[in-house]
Design a protein around this motif. Sequence first.
Motif, mmCIF file in Angstrom:
data_model
loop_
_atom_site.group_PDB
_atom_site.id
_atom_site.type_symbol
_atom_site.label_atom_id
_atom_site.label_comp_id
_atom_site.label_asym_id
_atom_site.label_seq_id
_atom_site.Cartn_x
_atom_site.Cartn_y
_atom_site.Cartn_z
ATOM 1 N N ASN A 708 21.413 -34.648 30.217
ATOM 2 C CA ASN A 708 20.677 -35.668 29.519
ATOM 3 C C ASN A 708 20.110 -36.558 30.514
ATOM 4 O O ASN A 708 19.993 -37.855 30.226
ATOM 5 C CB ASN A 708 21.786 -36.387 28.627
ATOM 6 N N ASP A 709 19.851 -36.095 31.613
ATOM 7 C CA ASP A 709 19.436 -36.648 32.800
ATOM 8 C C ASP A 709 17.895 -37.631 32.178
ATOM 9 O O ASP A 709 17.150 -37.152 31.468
ATOM 10 C CB ASP A 709 18.802 -35.984 33.879
ATOM 11 N N GLU A 710 17.669 -38.662 32.771
ATOM 12 C CA GLU A 710 16.471 -39.368 32.654
ATOM 13 C C GLU A 710 15.281 -38.906 33.634
ATOM 14 O O GLU A 710 15.439 -38.832 34.728
ATOM 15 C CB GLU A 710 16.576 -41.031 32.986
ATOM 16 N N ASN A 726 12.060 -35.564 22.776
ATOM 17 C CA ASN A 726 13.366 -34.706 23.130
ATOM 18 C C ASN A 726 14.039 -34.274 22.080
ATOM 19 O O ASN A 726 14.848 -33.791 22.289
ATOM 20 C CB ASN A 726 14.091 -35.617 24.212
ATOM 21 N N SER A 731 16.770 -41.565 19.030
ATOM 22 C CA SER A 731 16.169 -41.942 20.207
ATOM 23 C C SER A 731 15.108 -42.958 20.339
ATOM 24 O O SER A 731 14.453 -42.874 19.193
ATOM 25 C CB SER A 731 15.724 -40.937 21.456
ATOM 26 N N GLU A 733 13.314 -44.353 22.718
ATOM 27 C CA GLU A 733 12.531 -44.447 23.914
ATOM 28 C C GLU A 733 10.917 -44.520 23.783
ATOM 29 O O GLU A 733 10.698 -43.956 22.550
ATOM 30 C CB GLU A 733 12.745 -43.173 24.895
ATOM 31 N N THR A 739 8.946 -42.529 31.217
ATOM 32 C CA THR A 739 10.416 -41.760 31.648
ATOM 33 C C THR A 739 10.840 -41.016 30.114
ATOM 34 O O THR A 739 10.377 -41.799 29.257
ATOM 35 C CB THR A 739 11.333 -42.493 32.136
ATOM 36 N N ARG A 740 11.660 -40.169 30.468
ATOM 37 C CA ARG A 740 12.214 -39.630 28.907
ATOM 38 C C ARG A 740 13.540 -38.966 29.430
ATOM 39 O O ARG A 740 13.688 -38.144 30.549
ATOM 40 C CB ARG A 740 11.338 -38.531 28.289
ATOM 41 N N HIS A 741 14.658 -39.253 28.680
ATOM 42 C CA HIS A 741 15.829 -38.510 28.917
ATOM 43 C C HIS A 741 15.797 -37.011 28.108
ATOM 44 O O HIS A 741 15.196 -36.791 27.109
ATOM 45 C CB HIS A 741 17.016 -39.087 28.334
ATOM 46 N N ALA A 767 14.125 -36.898 38.901
ATOM 47 C CA ALA A 767 15.422 -37.602 38.005
ATOM 48 C C ALA A 767 16.492 -37.793 39.146
ATOM 49 O O ALA A 767 16.703 -36.886 40.020
ATOM 50 C CB ALA A 767 16.074 -36.412 37.254
#
Length: 926
Positions: A708-710, A726, A731, A733, A739-741, A767
């Motif tokens: 689940n990294d950004e 994603n 979410s 975002e 950016t996106r996780h 990331a």
Amino acid sequence: MLLLVACATASAAARERLSLDRGWLFHQGDLVEAPIVGHEESYSNAKAGSAGGAAGSEYDDSDWRRLDLPHDWAVEGPFDPKANVAQGYRPRGIGWYRRYLKVDPSDRGKHFELQFDAIATHATIWVNGNVVNRNWSGYNASYIDITPFLRYGDALNTIAIRVDAEAMEGWWYEGAGMYRHSWLVKRSPLHVVTDGVHATPRQLKDKQWSIPVEVTLNNSGKQAGEATVEVTVYDPSGKQVAQRTAQARIGVLATSSVQLPIAINNPALWSLEKTNLYRVTTRVIQGGKVYDEVSLNTGFRTIRFDASQGFFLNGVHVKLQGVCIHQDHAGVGVAVPDSVWEYRLRRLKELGVNAIRFSHNAPAAEVLDMVDRMGFVVMDENRNFNPSPDYMKQLEWMVRRDRHHPGIVLWSVFNEEPVQATEVGYEMVRRMSAAVKALDDTRPVTAAMNGGFLTELNVSHAVDVVGSNYQVPDYDRFHKARPDKPFTSSEDTSAFMTRGEWKTVKEKNLIASYDDDAAQWGNTHRDAWEAIATRPYVAGGFVWTGFDYRGEPTPNEWPSVSSVFGIMDLNGFPKNAYYIHQVQWIKDQPLIYLAPHWNWKQGDNVRVMVMANVERFKLLLNGRELADQKVDPYRMNYVNVAFEPGKLEAIGYKGGKEVARAVVETTGAPVKLELVPDRAQLAGDGRDAMPITVRALDAQGRAVPLANDEVTFAISGGGRSIGHGNGDPNSHEDEKGATRHLFNGLAQLIVQTNYDSKDAVTINASAPGLQAAALTIPVKPVAAEPFVTLADAPLTFVRSWRIAPDGDARPDPNQKLASFDMNTWGWGSPPMRAAAGSKYHLYRASFTPRKNLADGSGHIRFAAIKGKAEIWLNGQLIGKKDSFAAGPLDVALPAGAGKRELNVLLEAEAGQGVGIEGNVTIEPAR
């Protein structure tokens, strides 16, 4: 301003269809003018071309945002828990668009039409301050004849559009703005009207077919016209196979139709597997020259809905393996590029889908073209259930536009209407069905009923095929009561899954993917399909839905902002439902899948799901056999396994031989990112877009399912990011940010080429703690489709003038005119000429300079003035012309904000006329 230039070769009189997607100016929020209170303002407001504010020709839009279409402003905004849950908690509101056109004088006499493929939701459209269209649906196109409103030469034309996206037509995310393409079409005065070729083939007997072509013509010219209408049919290889001509005479400002039935013997049939498309080209010929030409694709196929055996295509039984889909996608909302639509349809094809219900509205025309090429059958559905004139036009537009598509096999007039079980519903559908049949009687009419089809009189008595939403307990009851009525599921399932989740956590709005959870009114994927597949009289089904979509986050509310019904998520990433249906729907290749992933804790008891279309399977963990079972084609197979790290395998057998294998492995921690393009290259036309899968890999190069990294994106070269997602329904975002996780291991970035791009597109993804990834996508230079090109910023034109009575005594140039006096002074626009006679002539106008010219840097430019002139502004003399001869005049505009009054006093040479003979503009210094 924008110059009307076609970037493609075309004959002088031929049709030009120019993209109008580029260079719009946009303002989010309404712009309300002050109330009209004065005599003169009230009088002027009621006149043609006098729209005020942002609807007017001279409105100052210099600080508006410039953008290209398609555009959905709702997806750009923040989520708001106070906003409508059905619309995905996205505020929508009101927005304005403006655009400028410059039309060459050589085009005078041609027919000009604006085409807006869809605007969400209600739209009012002005051209040069005149209301030219009001559209009451966010899903149908507007075709607007703007010929009578046009100005030619240097005088710009202004298009202004107010979009009211507060209005709702559906209970799902509908977006906001000009989210489909726009066009400007130039045609000969005598031309084929838009959607004016009816070319739906009919089988006469055996291999003998006819295309009973009907062509509707319009003549916007100043005299009656005669023409030869020529229709030519080309087979799938491009070979001409038939041609016919007919003579037509069309009166002035009249519309008329001609019939040209064309016989075709033994055509290549269109089917799901072989999408043979024939091209029908219609030409309007006058004096041996082609003055208009339009082409469309069609196909030869037979369809039949049988009350006991279901659906037949070309005499072959086909079970409808369908999905319902809305039209939004991750990152872009409803402004979905054509190439992303192609990606979505390709994902459905790979799933085994053969039928699509575009719910609950007509799709984009380009999407139906793809459907025909790729091989789907379609339920084409009307949005607004209402047989009154305004709404009947929407239904008739859909049928008229779409009837040439071979993929369409059903017209649907509504979805789930409360009056469906009543006489009122019956009467409404009876009228709408008649309207459909008057335009196309080759396909059956249906309606998607969620009950009520067993009452004494209801909608089912007015349709050809009964569509049922979710009424599984009544399938057999209805068939027994009405055994002669064809029947299909028009909507089914409504099951819940969150991609990549295997434990339901209600407080986090997460739902496991084992296909155990469905809406109260629905069924699981397995139950719904079994009910359809085991009943021959049910033509097929349409799963709700093929993809997740924004809004309607049932059974959740905030913070959930999108649905979890989809077989795939918003990106087109598969959920477990994808594999369930794929093994049920694809029969010609052995398939086996395992779920869930194999990243658990030692000792966890894991429910393993095996999905396969083979006969038997064996389940192995690190080489040890755990199960040997017969495959259940409807229910799937489940085995409880105590987790231990390693490799879980399912081996599928047919006839005792291994034919398929599936593996899930325990991965390590993520160490690097990977970018996976959907295709090998992009086209540099400014429209081509590509989804790129973003994922994290472990040290052995395996995708980590729980990452689940950004991720931060940087795009350079010949393209740009237009959004990302994603698949996380919770979410919030920013879908347009940098950016996106990752969500359960995946995210998607969508890149689009720049116009006229030759440079490759480079994407860098990084990331914290992970090795960055880079991807370079080659860009193929391609010719852009014909378009209206961008030029300089628009000028302010001073157009509406008052003209004082002529006289030989010098008048006071600043004399007052009573605000209620609309008749003592005349009215005019340049060129304004006075014949020889009187010595003095006075002209008055007002204007408001654009903000960037109100600081003293602007100039008032008269293209040509004949006679001596004094230029007065707000009572002050600011310039003179001392020569009687015609010539230009340039006067500096003093600094100042707000509305200005301009007076021009002309003195005539004895025996000569005078006048303002060209445009008057407010411009920057040259």
